[in-house]
Every structure is written in structure tokens, then in C-alpha cells.
Design an enzyme around this catalytic site. Structure first.
Site, mmCIF file in Angstrom:
data_model
loop_
_atom_site.group_PDB
_atom_site.id
_atom_site.type_symbol
_atom_site.label_atom_id
_atom_site.label_comp_id
_atom_site.label_asym_id
_atom_site.label_seq_id
_atom_site.Cartn_x
_atom_site.Cartn_y
_atom_site.Cartn_z
ATOM 1 C CD GLU A 50 -1.181 -0.244 3.734
ATOM 2 O OE1 GLU A 50 -2.212 -0.902 3.595
ATOM 3 O OE2 GLU A 50 -0.851 0.249 4.821
ATOM 4 C CG HIS A 109 -2.448 0.569 7.725
ATOM 5 N ND1 HIS A 109 -2.161 -0.358 6.756
ATOM 6 C CD2 HIS A 109 -3.364 -0.007 8.526
ATOM 7 C CE1 HIS A 109 -2.864 -1.452 6.985
ATOM 8 N NE2 HIS A 109 -3.612 -1.268 8.047
#
Lengths: 376, 299
Positions: free
Chosen positions: B211, B249
Site C-alpha cells: 500500500e 495505517h
């Protein structure tokens, strides 16, 4: 969380790093008073959390208190890369003899911090780093030892900084460690004609994960540019406002990011990122839906859940309860997969809400949500 | 076989008697994990009854290891105490420490990262779902019942995308799935897992999920190009993420020109990794690739 320059300066001063005399205000009239207090001639600096202020006209020298007021009036309210200037800092001018660059940054690959320093500081540091990387020293810091005087001397020598900067390097490390910062940068660090080493400008990024032991910036930490983001933050939701028309709720940061991409791949634009996290309750589902539905740009909503720890029947119960508390005005596309998916789907089928429809695959549901947004 | 975790692994749970610790210890036991003890200094000497077995609680990791021969611990303690927990595990000579805890300050992660490395302890996480070798052992919170043992190795920054791909490829099954975590500083990297999967005779194909943020995927791409002979299929999340915003995150943030999903995808493709456009398309690429490999073997 990024700090404003004036907050970074406050931290530097607290840890014994010299900074020029300065004050902050949001009023141009007060700017005149402050300028008088600082000796008349001042630098007026926009307080925004973005770089390139100087080039955007956000930093100007004012010759006297009247000029300071005028300059402050020009800078206050200015837009710098999408950031509106709400405050200016007025600082006494400094006779600069030399400009340096020093910072401590996180080296993610190595899992430790790195000192970056150069004897060529100032506005062109990025260009120096790009064109002459040898002019920028990069020295890893051993986490067990930190930056001692000996380590600071090593950094100063590698970068060609004068020995007088060693003390600042040690103190700047203290700022990083004690304040739980993930980035501290002084640019420029200057040597004045009088031989003092002064932090003329600074950037500090604090670690959001350390808020439980760093309470100093409590109010500022909750600062949000967007009203919906503030409402979401108040409910403890992990929400980011975007500028599209498909509202997106999912479980898990990776899956939600992926959902945004898949929706974008269907030709629609995501209106937001909203992660309900693991083990989502009915309340979290209702809160999430109410935040998204109150965004006038949203034309359809896509709830994308892969039940891992989260059970799909619990999510479905949450959606059903949310439908009782939130008035649904926009179509809702739901995809439930994984843990207890069959039971979850049955619960939603049983509710038979005219605006709620289920699609069993992530790609298919994204396409449907995009179509509905387009039609809406 | 599998990487890092097998049916021989003896697992301690630090924070077992807490709410999350209890729930997930039960799940781990149900998945076949050999959970040999919990750790809680205030409840030492007691035992907890689960459906499968009664698990003793030890006062320290060292005590637990000496009594049981444990070589793995799973950490469920709150962020403020996580650093001490990891240091304790490293001091006790634990080989693998899986840190599930989310929200650990970066300075603590940097400190325990260095400490564990010096002591020879491997850390997975923090802020991760752990790892599972289906049919053998499960250390963490990955659901065990959505897949089965098989030939794919999976390494991912994201928990839910791990589950999604495990589920999409449930008919093939997995050797080991490792969720390495989405924080800026993690103990085990994509590269560590790629190397371990390359060496694992039971892994035929590797799925790599990344990601936005950092350059771990770019470095992994270079590693694949130079060292990995097994087929690798990738997926990257975060193409639509705006610059400067953290997407869930702690490490998922595009800063300036670095850390973009596009750069990561291009790096992987440049190294010969096929990258899927969606999780489902990625699973299809895996199936096609396995099919192609089989044709080659049979021809």
C-alpha cells in the site's frame, strides 16, 4: 501531527536551542504593537503547515511597525497551497553570516532515525540534495545510544558544519526523543554575525500514536480543516474527506483504500475514506453512515465488509439499526463476504429497505455504487 | 512446510488474560496452535480453561519459556506496555515475537526493533494481524477458517486485504500468510518474507500486497528481480489516496513524490511481477499463473 513554525520554535526554545525573539498574532493591528516591542524592523511570516511559504509571498521584511501592520494584513487570509493563513509570526531580523540545514528523519527501511545535515542550508536545500547529494550528509543514529556530543560532532564533521553546531544537534535530538517527534528539521540553522547559532525556522511532526503520553498539544491535535472530519473525529471514526460522490465505508485500512481504488476504476470518484475497524458495533455503523449521509456531495454509499474478526451478521445488524436511527436518503450498496456472510446477507434481505441493495462481489458492488452515483 | 511458524511452534500469549487476548487465544487453539501458556505477572500460577485445553499463566516470558520450551510469543498488551513486552521476550530468548498491538509510538518501535535485532529475535508487526500456516498453526488474529493448506505464500501490509486474498484463493490454499503490519517501522519486511518463501520448498507462488507510503514495495521489487525465481503476483492499495493524508495505517501516507501506489506498481512490474487492478483480478492472475506453470511442468 505537523506543528506550526511558532509551535516548533516553542519546543526548540524549551530544549535550549536559541531562536530569534518573536511573537504570534492573528490581528494586523496587534502586529504593529508587536513590531514596536521587537524594535521596529521585523520579518512577518505566515503560519501554515506547508512548505514553500517564502516563494508564495508568505514571508516578508517590514521596515517599521506601520509596515508590519500593512504586511500582516496582506499575509493574513492568504491562500498558500490550499492552506489559509490564520496567524502570522513577527520575528526580529538576524544578521546571517552562514546558513545550514539539519534534521532527524525516520528511515523506515532501516527502522531507525537518520541525521541529515548540510553546510548549505536555506530555501534551495532540495535542489542541493538533488543536484549535489555529496553536499548533504546522511548519518544513521543508533537508537540505543542516541545523539551524544561525540555523535553530534561526527554529524557536524560529515556535513562540514562548524563545531559550534554540535550542541544544537544534541538538543535537537532531545526534542525528537522527549516530544515523540517523527521529524525535526531546522532550515535554516544560521550563524549570526555575532557568532551565535540560531534556529531561524523549524518543522516538527509529532507522532499521533504517542498522544497518550504527550498532552501538550491536546487542543491543537484535534484541529480539523473540514467540518465532517471534525464530526467524525469526535465520534472516534477513522475518516478522511475526499472530493467525489461515492461514500465509502469498509473494515480495515487496506480494504477501504482498495475499495476507493476499485470505485475509481469504475469511473466514479470516492467521497471519503471511512474505516470502521475490526469488530464494528451497530453504533459505529450508524455513526459512520450519518457522517457520510450528511455530506451533500455523496450520491450513493458503498459498504464493503470482508468479515475476518468482524462478523458480517453483526455488521448487518448494525446497518439495520442504523436505518432506524439515520434517515436513509441515498442508495446504499452492501457487499458482505467472509465470516458469517450468509447470515449477514439474510438479515439485510429480511429488512427489505427500498434503498438498500446487496451485491455479492466487491468489483460488482463497486460498479453498482458508481452507476447509482452517476444516476443520482 | 511453511515459513516462520509450523505445527511444532510452541506459542506464549503476552496479555492472554485481557479481553482481546482471551478471544484470540481461543481462536488460535481452535486453529490447532500449540498455545503453551499466557504471561501476566499479576496472575502467575493460575490457569485459564479454554474449550480445547487448560493454559497455564506464567509470571514472565522467561518463566514460560523455561517451563514449556516456547519459541514464539504473541503480544496483545496495550501500546504503552508493548515495548517492555517485546524487550522481555527478546531477553527470554524467544525466536519469534508477533506484535498485534496497534498504536505503538514510533520511538518505541525503533527501540524494540534494534533491541530484538541485537538479541536475534524476529519481530512480526507491530499493528499487524500476525501470521498463519493453515492447518498447522496460527499466531495472531487472522481468521483460520477462510482458507486451507496449500502452495501460495502471502505477505501483506494490510490485514483485511490478507483475508480478502486468502478467501479469493481458498481453493488453492496457502503455505503461510504473513501480515507484516502497516506502521512505518515493522520488524519483518516484504523482503524477509520473499526470501523465506523462495527457500520454502512447499511455496510455489508468492502473493505480495502493498500500500502507499514508504518505499518497501520498491525495495521488494528490486529483491524479486535479483533473488526470486518463483512467480510473484502483486497488489497495491491506495491509488486514489491524496497527498499528505494518512489513510488509516500510520505508515500509509503519500509525501511529496514518494510512496505513491503508481510508483510501487511500476517498480513491481519492472521486476516482472504481475500486478492486479483489484483484489479479485489479482486472485485471477494467481490462478492463471499457477495454471501456466502446470502446463510448463507437464509439457
Amino acid at each position: 501531527m505537523d506543528l506550526y513554525e511558532h509551535q516548533a520554535r516553542e519546543l526548540f526554545a524549551d530544549h535550549g536551542i536559541l531562536v530569534p525573539r518573536a511573537e504570534v498574532t492573528d490581528s494586523s493591528q496587534e502586529a504593529r504593537v508587536i513590531a514596536r516591542r521587537l524594535g521596529g524592523r521585523v520579518v512577518v511570516k505566515a503560519q501554515v503547515k506547508t512548505g514553500g511559504r517564502g516563494k508564495a509571498g508568505g514571508v516578508k521584511l517590514a521596515a517599521d511597525p506601520a509596515a508590519a501592520e500593512l504586511t500582516a494584513r496582506q499575509i493574513l487570509g492568504m491562500d498558500i497551497k490550499g492552506h489559509t493563513v490564520g496567524k502570522v509570526m513577527l520575528a526580529e531580523p538576524v544578521d546571517i553570516e552562514a546558513e545550514f540545514y539539519v534534521s532527524y528523519v525516520l528511515d523506515r527501511a532501516a527502522g531507525r532515525f537518520l541525521a541529515i545535515a548540510s553546510a548549505e542550508g536555506g530555501m534551495e536545500i532540495e535542489e542541493v540534495a538533488a543536484t549535489r547529494p555529496e553536499a548533504v550528509a546522511r548519518v544513521p543514529v543508533d537508537p540505543a545510544e542516541g545523539v551524544t556530543s561525540a555523535k553530534a560532532a561526527e554529524i557536524a564533521e560529515a556535513a562540514g558544519l562548524p563545531p559550534a553546531t554540535v550542541d544544537v544537534l544534541v538538543r535537537l535530538w532531545e526534542v525528537l526523543l522527549r516530544e515523540d517527534a517523527v521529524l525535526v528539521e531546522v532550515n535554516p540553522l544560521v550563524r549570526t554575525a555575532q557568532g551565535q547559532i540560531l534556529a531561524l525556522d523549524g518543522k516538527v511532526t509529532l507522532d499521533d500514536n504517542a498522544r497518550f503520553r504527550q498532552t501538550r498539544w491536546g487542543a491543537e491535535a484535534a484541529e480539523h480543516g473540514d467540518q465532517l472530519e471534525a464530526a467524525a473525529a469526535a465520534k472516534g471514526l477513522n475518516y478522511v474527506k475526499l472530493d467525489g460522490e461515492v461514500g465509502i465505508i469498509g473494515n480495515g485500512a487496506g480494504l477501504v483504500m482498495s475499495t476507493l481504488d476499485v470505485v475509481a476504476g469504475c469511473g466514479a470518484r470516492p467521497a471519503n475514506f471511512l474505516d470502521i475497524g475490526g469488530g464494528a458495533s451497530a453504533q459505529i455503523m450508524a455513526d459512520g453512515l450519518s457522517v457520510i449521509l450528511s455530506d451533500p456531495a455523496v450520491k450513493s454509499v458503498f459498504v464493503n465488509v470482508f468479515g475476518g474478526i468482524t462478523a458480517c451478521d453483526a455488521v448487518a445488524d448494525g446497518i439495520v439499526q442504523a436505518l432506524d436511527t439515520v434517515r436513509l436518503t441515498k442508495p446504499l450498496v452492501v457487499r458482505l463476504d467472509g465470516n458469517n456472510a450468509a447470515r449477514g446477507r439474510a438479515i439485510l434481505d429480511g429488512r427489505r429497505h427500498p434503498l438498500v441493495q446487496q451485491v455479492t462481489t466487491m468489483d460488482g458492488a463497486a460498479r453498482r455504487a458508481a452507476q447509482l452515483a452517476d444516476a443520482g | 512446510m511453511a515459513i516462520y511458524l509450523t505445527k511444532e511452534s510452541k506459542v506464549l500469549v503476552q496479555g492472554m488474560t485481557g479481553g482481546e487476548g482471551m478471544k484470540h487465544t481461543r481462536r488460535m487453539l481452535a486453529a490447532g496452535t500449540d498455545v503453551v501458556g499466557g504471561v501476566n505477572p499479576r496472575k502467575a500460577g493460575r490457569a485459564v480453561d479454554f474449550d480445547e485445553r487448560t493454559v497455564p499463566v506464567f509470571g514472565s516470558v522467561r518463566e514460560g519459556r523455561e517451563a514449556t520450551g516456547a519459541d514464539v510469543t504473541v503480544v496483545f498488551v496495550p501500546p504503552a506496555f508493548a515495548k517492555a513486552a517485546v524487550v522481555e521476550a527478546a531477553d527470554a530468548g524467544i525466536a519469534l515475537t508477533v506484535v498485534i498491538t496497534e498504536g505503538i509510538p514510533v520511538h518505541d518501535a525503533v527501540a524494540f526493533h534494534a533491541y530484538a535485532a541485537a538479541k536475534g529475535t524476529r519481530i512480526i508487526g507491530p499493528n499487524c494481524p500476525g501470521l498463519i500456516s493453515p492447518g498447522q498453526s496460527n499466531a495472531g488474529i487472522i481468521p483460520a477458517d477462510i482458507t486451507k493448506p496449500g502452495r501460495i505464500g502471502l505477505v501483506s501490509k494490510s490485514g483485511t486485504l490478507t483475508y480478502q486474498l486468502m478467501y479469493e484463493l481458498r481453493d488453492i490454499g496457502f503455505s503461510t500468510c504473513v501480515g507484516i503490519g502497516g506502521d512505518p517501522v515493522v520488524g519483518t519486511s516484504h523482503i524477509d518474507c520473499l526470501a523465506a518463501f523462495e527457500a520454502d520448498p512447499d511455496t510455489e507462488l508468492i502473493v505480495l500486497i502493498g500500500e502507499i507510503g514508504g518505499d518497501a514495495e520498491e525495495r521488494a521489487a528490486a529483491y524479486v528481480r535479483d533473488h526470486v525465481t518463483k512467480p510473484v503476483v502483486g497488489y497495491i492499495a491506495g491509488f486514489t489516496a491524496p497527498e499528505g493524508r494518512t489513510m488509516g495505517h500510520a505508515g500509509a501516507i503519500v509525501s511529496g513524490s514518494s510512496g505513491t501506489a503508481r510508483a510501487k506498481k511500476e517498480a513491481l512490474e519492472g521486476a516482472g511481477v504481475q500486478v492486479g487492478g483489484t483484489p479479485t483480478a489479482t486472485a485471477r492472475l494467481v490462478l492463471a499463473r499457477l495454471e501456466a506453470e502446470r502446463d510448463v511442468t507437464h509439457s
